[in-house]
Scaffold this active site. Structure first.
Site, PDB file in Angstrom:
ATOM      1  N   MET A  69     -15.554  -9.831  38.923  1.00  0.00           N
ATOM      2  CA  MET A  69     -14.242  -9.250  38.604  1.00  0.00           C
ATOM      3  C   MET A  69     -14.045  -9.348  37.091  1.00  0.00           C
ATOM      4  SD  MET A  69     -10.588 -10.712  39.930  1.00  0.00           S
ATOM      5  CE  MET A  69      -9.072  -9.810  39.733  1.00  0.00           C
ATOM      6  N   PRO A  70     -13.842  -8.215  36.417  1.00  0.00           N
ATOM      7  CA  PRO A  70     -13.633  -8.295  34.956  1.00  0.00           C
ATOM      8  C   PRO A  70     -12.392  -9.127  34.624  1.00  0.00           C
ATOM      9  CG  PRO A  70     -14.073  -6.035  35.655  1.00  0.00           C
ATOM     10  CD  PRO A  70     -13.847  -6.834  36.902  1.00  0.00           C
TER      11      PRO A  70
ATOM     12  N   LEU B  86     -10.505  -8.917  32.174  1.00  0.00           N
ATOM     13  CA  LEU B  86      -9.438  -8.088  31.603  1.00  0.00           C
ATOM     14  C   LEU B  86      -9.313  -6.833  32.459  1.00  0.00           C
ATOM     15  CD1 LEU B  86      -7.504  -7.108  29.258  1.00  0.00           C
ATOM     16  CD2 LEU B  86      -9.530  -6.040  28.266  1.00  0.00           C
ATOM     17  N   GLY B  87      -8.083  -6.544  32.864  1.00  0.00           N
ATOM     18  CA  GLY B  87      -7.835  -5.302  33.600  1.00  0.00           C
ATOM     19  C   GLY B  87      -6.707  -4.540  32.939  1.00  0.00           C
ATOM     20  N   LEU B  88      -6.577  -3.286  33.332  1.00  0.00           N
ATOM     21  CA  LEU B  88      -5.466  -2.477  32.815  1.00  0.00           C
ATOM     22  C   LEU B  88      -4.336  -2.481  33.841  1.00  0.00           C
ATOM     23  CD1 LEU B  88      -4.272  -0.420  30.766  1.00  0.00           C
ATOM     24  CD2 LEU B  88      -5.337   1.382  32.162  1.00  0.00           C
ATOM     25  N   GLY B  89      -3.171  -3.007  33.449  1.00  0.00           N
ATOM     26  CA  GLY B  89      -1.976  -2.921  34.289  1.00  0.00           C
ATOM     27  C   GLY B  89      -1.417  -1.507  34.234  1.00  0.00           C
TER      28      GLY B  89
ATOM     29  N   ASP C 254      -5.526  -2.068  37.699  1.00  0.00           N
ATOM     30  CA  ASP C 254      -4.602  -2.650  38.688  1.00  0.00           C
ATOM     31  C   ASP C 254      -3.500  -1.649  38.997  1.00  0.00           C
ATOM     32  OD1 ASP C 254      -3.512  -5.286  39.999  1.00  0.00           O
ATOM     33  OD2 ASP C 254      -1.803  -4.341  39.018  1.00  0.00           O
TER      34      ASP C 254
ATOM     35  N   TYR D 267       3.702   1.757  42.697  1.00  0.00           N
ATOM     36  CA  TYR D 267       3.742   2.270  41.320  1.00  0.00           C
ATOM     37  C   TYR D 267       3.738   3.803  41.284  1.00  0.00           C
ATOM     38  CZ  TYR D 267       2.231  -2.544  40.164  1.00  0.00           C
ATOM     39  OH  TYR D 267       2.111  -3.912  40.067  1.00  0.00           O
TER      40      TYR D 267
ATOM     41  N   LYS E 201      -2.431  -2.547  46.264  1.00  0.00           N
ATOM     42  CA  LYS E 201      -1.626  -3.542  47.005  1.00  0.00           C
ATOM     43  C   LYS E 201      -0.902  -2.929  48.199  1.00  0.00           C
ATOM     44  CE  LYS E 201      -0.833  -5.497  42.441  1.00  0.00           C
ATOM     45  NZ  LYS E 201      -0.477  -4.506  41.438  1.00  0.00           N
TER      46      LYS E 201
ATOM     47  N   HIS F  17       1.283  -7.310  48.496  1.00  0.00           N
ATOM     48  CA  HIS F  17       2.010  -7.253  47.216  1.00  0.00           C
ATOM     49  C   HIS F  17       3.068  -8.357  47.083  1.00  0.00           C
ATOM     50  CE1 HIS F  17       3.381  -4.174  43.957  1.00  0.00           C
ATOM     51  NE2 HIS F  17       3.572  -5.404  43.543  1.00  0.00           N
TER      52      HIS F  17
HETATM   53  N1  NAP Z   1       2.020  -8.086  41.580  1.00  0.00           N
HETATM   54  C1  NAP Z   1       3.195  -7.828  41.064  1.00  0.00           C
HETATM   55  O1  NAP Z   1       4.248  -8.003  41.691  1.00  0.00           O
HETATM   56  C2  NAP Z   1       3.278  -7.303  39.669  1.00  0.00           C
HETATM   57  C3  NAP Z   1       4.498  -7.318  38.985  1.00  0.00           C
HETATM   58  C4  NAP Z   1       4.518  -6.843  37.675  1.00  0.00           C
HETATM   59  C5  NAP Z   1       3.363  -6.383  37.096  1.00  0.00           C
HETATM   60  N2  NAP Z   1       2.189  -6.346  37.803  1.00  0.00           N
HETATM   61  C6  NAP Z   1       0.933  -5.805  37.208  1.00  0.00           C
HETATM   62  O2  NAP Z   1       0.689  -6.490  35.986  1.00  0.00           O
HETATM   63  C7  NAP Z   1       0.617  -5.549  34.919  1.00  0.00           C
HETATM   64  C8  NAP Z   1       1.097  -6.160  33.625  1.00  0.00           C
HETATM   65  O3  NAP Z   1       2.457  -6.569  33.715  1.00  0.00           O
HETATM   66  P1  NAP Z   1       3.644  -5.783  32.983  1.00  0.00           P
HETATM   67  O4  NAP Z   1       3.259  -4.376  32.825  1.00  0.00           O
HETATM   68  O5  NAP Z   1       4.890  -6.081  33.718  1.00  0.00           O
HETATM   69  O6  NAP Z   1       3.795  -6.533  31.594  1.00  0.00           O
HETATM   70  P2  NAP Z   1       2.877  -6.818  30.313  1.00  0.00           P
HETATM   71  O7  NAP Z   1       1.504  -6.333  30.508  1.00  0.00           O
HETATM   72  O8  NAP Z   1       3.124  -8.236  29.967  1.00  0.00           O
HETATM   73  O9  NAP Z   1       3.601  -5.955  29.192  1.00  0.00           O
HETATM   74  C9  NAP Z   1       3.493  -4.556  29.165  1.00  0.00           C
HETATM   75  C10 NAP Z   1       4.422  -4.063  28.075  1.00  0.00           C
HETATM   76  O10 NAP Z   1       3.974  -4.547  26.808  1.00  0.00           O
HETATM   77  C11 NAP Z   1       3.713  -3.470  25.919  1.00  0.00           C
HETATM   78  N3  NAP Z   1       2.447  -3.807  25.258  1.00  0.00           N
HETATM   79  C12 NAP Z   1       1.194  -3.766  25.758  1.00  0.00           C
HETATM   80  N4  NAP Z   1       0.297  -4.195  24.876  1.00  0.00           N
HETATM   81  C13 NAP Z   1       0.984  -4.509  23.761  1.00  0.00           C
HETATM   82  C14 NAP Z   1       0.599  -5.001  22.493  1.00  0.00           C
HETATM   83  N5  NAP Z   1      -0.672  -5.251  22.196  1.00  0.00           N
HETATM   84  N6  NAP Z   1       1.583  -5.206  21.572  1.00  0.00           N
HETATM   85  C15 NAP Z   1       2.876  -4.946  21.861  1.00  0.00           C
HETATM   86  N7  NAP Z   1       3.297  -4.472  23.058  1.00  0.00           N
HETATM   87  C16 NAP Z   1       2.363  -4.259  23.996  1.00  0.00           C
HETATM   88  C17 NAP Z   1       3.590  -2.240  26.792  1.00  0.00           C
HETATM   89  O11 NAP Z   1       4.061  -1.104  26.109  1.00  0.00           O
HETATM   90  P3  NAP Z   1       3.101   0.179  25.816  1.00  0.00           P
HETATM   91  O12 NAP Z   1       2.673   0.732  27.153  1.00  0.00           O
HETATM   92  O13 NAP Z   1       3.994   1.103  25.077  1.00  0.00           O
HETATM   93  O14 NAP Z   1       1.951  -0.332  25.008  1.00  0.00           O
HETATM   94  C18 NAP Z   1       4.520  -2.572  27.955  1.00  0.00           C
HETATM   95  O15 NAP Z   1       5.861  -2.275  27.629  1.00  0.00           O
HETATM   96  C19 NAP Z   1       1.488  -4.396  35.448  1.00  0.00           C
HETATM   97  O16 NAP Z   1       1.329  -3.221  34.702  1.00  0.00           O
HETATM   98  C20 NAP Z   1       1.023  -4.323  36.865  1.00  0.00           C
HETATM   99  O17 NAP Z   1      -0.232  -3.683  36.963  1.00  0.00           O
HETATM  100  C21 NAP Z   1       2.132  -6.824  39.064  1.00  0.00           C
END
Ligand code: NAP
Length: 331
Positions: free
Chosen positions: A13-14, A16-19, A44, A49, A78, A111
């Site tokens: 599993m890598p 680093l993944g793309l959210g 991911d 989503y 999920k 999920h």
């Molecule tokens: N299992 C669950 O219940 C659950 C819940 C939440 C999230 N997730 C998963 O986890 C992933 C990540 O969580 P998340 O999306 O909530 O939060 P995150 O990855 O902590 O933050 C994403 C936010 O940060 C910005 N960002 C990304 N890289 C950056 C950088 N280098 N510098 C400054 N800002 C940056 C993005 O904006 P830009 O797009 O404009 O760069 C976006 O607004 C989700 O996308 C999803 O796949 C799972």
């Protein structure tokens, strides 16, 4: 790219993944294609989503263009809250595979630990006139898990895992499982480090994936706009002065420091970005080491339960579900 090995299948599993949460269908196809071109191999997503189709399109195009093989990719999706019951597992997984245009996914997660009643027309939660979500009080983790195991045996999914489950819920599943959960995806970042849960996972050969590893700066607006729900406090982890000082010392950005801090604990990170520049930035995280002092100062940022952003209270009434996973006092 670096990898961790999953306990039961030895799949890689890598780390680093793309959210892809909050990445809308109209842009995510290009973003995922570009991310694969840059070297991302782990994506991911989730039924909730609403972007599985576009992500599937990007993967299909990348494979058809001869850029790599399906084996090179690690795709996670999920089982949604509206399908969190034994009778719905295979139905949703097959539907999602169809939408993603894939024969199997590498990882299928339940999920959330709770379930909502499903509107069969829209496959969205039923909400009563007062705005409360209609809970499925019959949620049975063991029965659901057994169906997940069947799906793995049938080859629809390579690995199984959980998301947003607590330690006691995971323990009960481990006790009854033939195929143990291999991954736990939970909120995890410098303000909310979940050390006890991480240790529990280590002891049980469960890989932890950190969601919101940057503190999810986009979540607040989403909670307000979509649910009219505003958390009391919302952290600005990327702007934290101590993280900034560490970033300056290494010639890195605060995002890179926060991701490196988690990776070094063998935690998989899935930062979301739709900007090409930040996609690149978020990959460039393997070539430096935090000093023990820097590591300690980030460890000290942990706020415990106060650091949690995703308590799911934006789903009105969810805390009344018997399997609501968090036990903190609800203000
Ligand atoms: N299992 C669950 O219940 C659950 C819940 C939440 C999230 N997730 C998963 O986890 C992933 C990540 O969580 P998340 O999306 O909530 O939060 P995150 O990855 O902590 O933050 C994403 C936010 O940060 C910005 N960002 C990304 N890289 C950056 C950088 N280098 N510098 C400054 N800002 C940056 C993005 O904006 P830009 O797009 O404009 O760069 C976006 O607004 C989700 O996308 C999803 O796949 C799972």
């Amino acid at each position: 790219m670096k990898y961790v090995t999953l306990s039961q299948t030895n799949d890689l599993m890598p780390t680093l993944g793309l959210g892809t949460w909050q990445a809308s269908s109209d842009i995510i196809e290009t973003v995922v294609y570009n991310a694969l071109e840059l070297g991302y191999r782990h994506i991911d997503t989730a039924f909730n989503y609403n972007n599985e189709k576009a992500i599937g399109n990007a993967i299909k195009k990348w494979l058809e263009n001869g850029k790599g093989t399906r084996n090179d990719l690690f795709i996670t999706t999920k089982l949604p809250h509206v399908g969190n019951r034994a009778s719905d597992v295979k139905k949703f997984l097959e539907l999602q595979l169809n939408i993603l245009q894939l024969d199997y996914v590498d990882l299928y997660l339940i999920h959330v630990s709770f379930g909502f009643q499903c509107n069969p027309e829209t496959l969205t939660p039923l909400v009563n006139p007062s705005g409360e979500y209609v809970l499925d009080m019959e949620t049975d983790h063991i029965a659901t898990w057994k169906k997940m195991e069947e799906c793995q045996k049938e080859g629809l999914v390579r690995n199984l895992g959980l998301s947003n489950f607590n330690e006691s819920q995971i323990s009960k599943i481990i006790k009854e499982a033939t195929i143990k959960p291999q991954v736990l995806q939970v909120e995890l970042h410098a303000y909310f480090q979940q050390r006890k849960l991480v240790q529990f996972c280590e002891e049980n050969d469960i890989i932890v994936t950190a969601y919101a590893p940057l503190g999810s700066p986009g979540a607040k607006d989403h909670f307000v706009t979509k649910y009219n729900y505003s958390p009391d406090t919302f952290p600005d982890l990327l702007g934290h002065s101590e993280v900034k000082a560490i970033a300056d010392h290494h010639g890195k950005t605060t995002a890179q420091i926060l991701l490196n801090f988690l990776l070094k604990q063998k935690i998989v990170v899935i930062p979301k970005s739709t900007s090409e520049h930040r996609l690149k930035e978020n990959m460039d995280i393997y070539d430096f080491e935090l000093t023990p002092e820097e590591n300690n100062s980030i460890k000290k940022l942990d706020r415990g339960e106060k650091g949690r952003i995703f308590n799911f209270l934006f789903w009105k009434g969810v805390e009344n579900h018997p399997e609501y996973p968090f036990t903190f006092i609800i203000q």
